[in-house]
Design an enzyme around this catalytic site. Structure first.
Site, short mmCIF file in Angstrom:
data_model
loop_
_atom_site.label_atom_id
_atom_site.label_comp_id
_atom_site.label_asym_id
_atom_site.label_seq_id
_atom_site.Cartn_x
_atom_site.Cartn_y
_atom_site.Cartn_z
N LYS A 91 0.85 -1.19 0.00
CA LYS A 91 0.00 0.00 0.00
C LYS A 91 0.89 1.24 0.00
CE LYS A 91 -4.48 0.72 2.13
NZ LYS A 91 -5.24 0.64 3.38
O1 G3P Z 1 -9.10 1.59 4.22
C1 G3P Z 1 -8.99 2.91 4.64
C2 G3P Z 1 -9.92 3.11 5.76
O2 G3P Z 1 -9.54 2.30 6.81
C3 G3P Z 1 -10.08 4.50 6.24
O3 G3P Z 1 -11.30 4.54 6.89
O4 G3P Z 1 -13.01 5.39 8.37
O5 G3P Z 1 -10.59 5.92 8.79
O6 G3P Z 1 -11.81 6.98 6.89
P1 G3P Z 1 -11.70 5.78 7.78
#
Ligand code: G3P
Length: 223
Positions: A91
């Protein structure tokens, strides 16, 4: 052995490094995504060990993010992550150095997932650099008052129009509606946290209906 990708149907990944959660849902998921925030919450912070443990549970892509920010270190880190298991997807952020590192690693046959994607130009760059996946962040786009699902539709359309092979991996999914809308928009893959996935198995009408079926059967003479 190459990265195992399920083509033709939407891949569902669990956005976690929690081995217990992966174990619980392994029959329903096609891969796992992690990020430095997710990994920082684990008691065992040895990323290599966690990734290896995940690879024993799931035969599909496992995204693990580099923590370096410059090209040379990203490439070194990416090469070392890729050695953990053939299903590791390195990633990388959609930055200048991240995209350069993507091109370099892709040319060496290493699978990549370009993360923190917030625009169509970033997604096009990721595709031109040979990314295996690009991860547009639906929830975080909504957070700033824009429409995260529109971003997914736009990227899916641009990739189709131009024949890019990079797979759209919808990320930052915060609720079931995000999941449904991203699937309708034609995302190739979607990563969801455990609190969203667990809702897939619960519906009040299923419970009510099942209770009635059982009660009718038990009342009948055919017991
Ligand atoms: O895969 C990326 C994700 O984990 C981010 O999620 O909810 O932190 O925006 P969030």
């Amino acid at each position: 052995m190459n990265l195992v990708i399920l083509e033709g149907i939407v891949e569902i990944f669990l956005d976690t490094a929690d081995i217990g959660a992966i174990e619980r849902y392994k029959d329903f998921i096609d891969g796992v995504t992690t990020n430095p925030t997710i990994l920082s919450k684990q008691e065992n912070e040895d990323v290599q060990k966690i990734a290896l443990e995940i690879s024993k549970l799931i035969n599909g892509p496992i995204s693990v993010e580099v923590i370096s920010s410059d090209f040379d270190d990203m490439v070194k880190e990416g090469e070392s992550l890729a050695k953990i298991h053939p299903n590791i997807c390195v990633k990388l952020p959609c930055t200048f150095d991240g995209l350069k590192a993507c091109k370099n690693l892709s040319n060496k046959g290493i699978a990549t997932n370009l993360t923190l994607c917030f625009s169509v130009p970033q997604a096009i760059m990721a595709a031109k650099c040979g990314a295996t996946y690009v991860s547009p962040f639906v929830g975080r786009v909504d957070d700033i008052g824009q429409d995260g699902i529109n971003l997914i539709s736009d990227i899916v359309e641009v990739y189709n129009v131009h024949g890019f092979e990079t797979r759209v991996l919808s990320a930052s999914i915060r609720n079931i509606n995000h999941f449904i809308q991203a699937a309708i928009a034609g995302t190739d893959a979607i990563t969801i946290p455990e609190n969203v996935l667990q809702q897939f198995f619960i519906h009040p009408l299923t419970d009510i209906g099942l209770k009635k079926f059982m009660s009718d059967w038990n009342k009948s003479k055919r017991k």
